[in-house]
Design a protein around this motif. Structure first.
Motif, mmCIF file in Angstrom:
data_model
loop_
_atom_site.group_PDB
_atom_site.id
_atom_site.type_symbol
_atom_site.label_atom_id
_atom_site.label_comp_id
_atom_site.label_asym_id
_atom_site.label_seq_id
_atom_site.Cartn_x
_atom_site.Cartn_y
_atom_site.Cartn_z
ATOM 1 N N CYS A 1 0.841 -1.157 0.027
ATOM 2 C CA CYS A 1 -0.025 0.149 -0.007
ATOM 3 C C CYS A 1 0.898 1.192 0.075
ATOM 4 O O CYS A 1 0.652 2.185 -0.672
ATOM 5 N N VAL A 2 1.839 1.285 0.774
ATOM 6 C CA VAL A 2 2.758 2.322 0.840
ATOM 7 C C VAL A 2 3.379 2.708 -0.553
ATOM 8 O O VAL A 2 3.619 3.804 -0.993
ATOM 9 N N LEU A 3 4.036 1.560 -1.256
ATOM 10 C CA LEU A 3 4.413 1.740 -2.297
ATOM 11 C C LEU A 3 3.479 2.403 -3.585
ATOM 12 O O LEU A 3 3.971 2.946 -4.463
ATOM 13 N N ALA A 4 2.372 1.752 -3.440
ATOM 14 C CA ALA A 4 1.502 2.082 -4.507
ATOM 15 C C ALA A 4 0.601 3.491 -4.280
ATOM 16 O O ALA A 4 0.416 4.421 -5.201
ATOM 17 N N ALA A 5 0.789 4.003 -3.066
ATOM 18 C CA ALA A 5 0.012 5.217 -2.765
ATOM 19 C C ALA A 5 0.658 6.075 -1.482
ATOM 20 O O ALA A 5 -0.024 6.031 -0.216
ATOM 21 N N PRO A 6 1.853 6.306 -1.346
ATOM 22 C CA PRO A 6 2.460 6.801 -0.202
ATOM 23 C C PRO A 6 1.830 8.000 0.321
ATOM 24 O O PRO A 6 2.125 8.621 1.704
ATOM 25 N N GLU A 7 1.116 8.586 -0.534
ATOM 26 C CA GLU A 7 0.311 9.970 -0.080
ATOM 27 C C GLU A 7 -0.697 9.709 0.939
ATOM 28 O O GLU A 7 -1.176 10.291 1.909
ATOM 29 N N VAL A 8 -1.071 8.378 0.961
ATOM 30 C CA VAL A 8 -2.393 7.825 1.732
ATOM 31 C C VAL A 8 -2.181 6.771 2.961
ATOM 32 O O VAL A 8 -2.452 6.912 3.648
ATOM 33 N N PHE A 9 -0.906 6.134 2.759
ATOM 34 C CA PHE A 9 -0.349 4.954 3.417
ATOM 35 C C PHE A 9 0.872 5.079 3.986
ATOM 36 O O PHE A 9 1.774 5.632 3.329
ATOM 37 N N ASP A 10 1.074 4.643 4.994
ATOM 38 C CA ASP A 10 2.347 4.770 5.601
ATOM 39 C C ASP A 10 2.524 3.358 6.757
ATOM 40 O O ASP A 10 1.464 2.768 6.641
ATOM 41 N N GLN A 11 3.677 3.076 7.277
ATOM 42 C CA GLN A 11 3.778 1.929 7.981
ATOM 43 C C GLN A 11 4.368 2.249 9.280
ATOM 44 O O GLN A 11 5.487 3.128 9.397
ATOM 45 N N ARG A 12 3.921 1.461 10.345
ATOM 46 C CA ARG A 12 4.429 1.873 11.721
ATOM 47 C C ARG A 12 5.911 1.374 11.957
ATOM 48 O O ARG A 12 6.310 0.149 11.188
ATOM 49 N N GLU A 13 6.717 1.856 12.258
ATOM 50 C CA GLU A 13 8.371 1.642 12.411
ATOM 51 C C GLU A 13 8.372 0.404 13.061
ATOM 52 O O GLU A 13 9.290 -0.516 12.850
ATOM 53 N N ALA A 14 7.578 0.086 14.324
ATOM 54 C CA ALA A 14 8.015 -0.926 15.212
ATOM 55 C C ALA A 14 7.538 -2.239 14.617
ATOM 56 O O ALA A 14 8.168 -3.172 14.641
#
Length: 64
Positions: free
Chosen positions: A16-29
């Motif tokens: 999701c982050v690769l496809a739409a970084p404006e909308v999704f991110d990932q928690r570091e942990a």
């Protein structure tokens, strides 16, 4: 367009982050999805749809 995520389903693949970084991110942990914009502009519709399609856990819900 309204976007929601089911964090308990997320496996942290990151598509999701690769496809739409404006909308999704990932928690570091743990890599679980973070929804940055639950009402993204229509210009991002294709990216969000791709993110939803690519999600191996079906954790992304997109409503029009």
């Amino acid at each position: 367009m309204k976007v929601s995520v089911e964090e308990d389903k997320c496996c942290g693949a990151g598509h999701c982050v690769l496809a739409a970084p404006e909308v999704f991110d990932q928690r570091e942990a743990d890599g679980i999805v973070i929804l940055l914009d639950p009402s993204p502009p229509l210009a991002l519709r294709d990216k969000v749809a791709e993110a939803s399609f690519l999600c191996p856990a079906a954790a992304i819900v997109v409503e029009d």
